[in-house]
Design a protein around this motif. Sequence first.
Motif, PDB file in Angstrom:
ATOM      1  N   PRO A  16       0.828  -1.221   0.000  1.00  0.00           N
ATOM      2  CA  PRO A  16       0.000   0.000   0.000  1.00  0.00           C
ATOM      3  C   PRO A  16       0.862   1.270   0.000  1.00  0.00           C
ATOM      4  O   PRO A  16       1.079   1.899   1.034  1.00  0.00           O
ATOM      5  CB  PRO A  16      -0.803  -0.143   1.292  1.00  0.00           C
ATOM      6  CG  PRO A  16       0.092  -0.923   2.200  1.00  0.00           C
ATOM      7  CD  PRO A  16       0.843  -1.877   1.301  1.00  0.00           C
ATOM      8  N   PRO A  45      -8.572  -0.269   1.370  1.00  0.00           N
ATOM      9  CA  PRO A  45      -7.195   0.197   1.538  1.00  0.00           C
ATOM     10  C   PRO A  45      -6.710  -0.046   2.961  1.00  0.00           C
ATOM     11  O   PRO A  45      -7.510  -0.090   3.900  1.00  0.00           O
ATOM     12  CB  PRO A  45      -7.298   1.696   1.246  1.00  0.00           C
ATOM     13  CG  PRO A  45      -8.710   2.045   1.557  1.00  0.00           C
ATOM     14  CD  PRO A  45      -9.514   0.827   1.212  1.00  0.00           C
ATOM     15  N   TYR A  55      -3.252   2.842  -0.796  1.00  0.00           N
ATOM     16  CA  TYR A  55      -3.681   1.933  -1.865  1.00  0.00           C
ATOM     17  C   TYR A  55      -2.481   1.262  -2.518  1.00  0.00           C
ATOM     18  O   TYR A  55      -1.425   1.858  -2.688  1.00  0.00           O
ATOM     19  CB  TYR A  55      -4.463   2.707  -2.931  1.00  0.00           C
ATOM     20  CG  TYR A  55      -5.744   3.284  -2.401  1.00  0.00           C
ATOM     21  CD1 TYR A  55      -6.938   2.577  -2.476  1.00  0.00           C
ATOM     22  CD2 TYR A  55      -5.776   4.536  -1.809  1.00  0.00           C
ATOM     23  CE1 TYR A  55      -8.117   3.098  -1.980  1.00  0.00           C
ATOM     24  CE2 TYR A  55      -6.950   5.072  -1.305  1.00  0.00           C
ATOM     25  CZ  TYR A  55      -8.115   4.351  -1.396  1.00  0.00           C
ATOM     26  OH  TYR A  55      -9.277   4.860  -0.902  1.00  0.00           O
ATOM     27  N   SER A  56      -2.682   0.022  -2.939  1.00  0.00           N
ATOM     28  CA  SER A  56      -1.653  -0.727  -3.661  1.00  0.00           C
ATOM     29  C   SER A  56      -1.877  -0.582  -5.166  1.00  0.00           C
ATOM     30  O   SER A  56      -2.936  -0.129  -5.608  1.00  0.00           O
ATOM     31  CB  SER A  56      -1.722  -2.208  -3.277  1.00  0.00           C
ATOM     32  OG  SER A  56      -2.920  -2.788  -3.773  1.00  0.00           O
TER      33      SER A  56
END
Length: 112
Positions: A16, A45, A55-56
Amino acid sequence: MTAENSSGRLDDDDYPAYTTGRAADMIGTTPGFLRALGDARRITPLRSVGGHRRYSRYQLRIAARARELVDQGIPIEAACRIIVLEDQLEEAQRTNAEHRHTVGSATPTAAA
């Protein structure tokens, strides 16, 4: 954490690394859209120590696909369902391909 240890995470699709604002900029949407995806439980997230969403890259790909569908006039809930079904189909196709490969390599060849 040393720079050597953290650099390996740059290639990790599930790390993330992106704040809400940066993530929204990257996929051309608003932070509110990303929050709506979270409310729809399509992406969740991780939270930083300070409670900020992170967020990834994998989550950003999902969000970008949802954005494409919403831009086509599909409601966000339906877009999320479509994405789930697309993911399930892709997984089933991958499993079938692996099974075919396993069965094919286990079948003895006929003697000529």
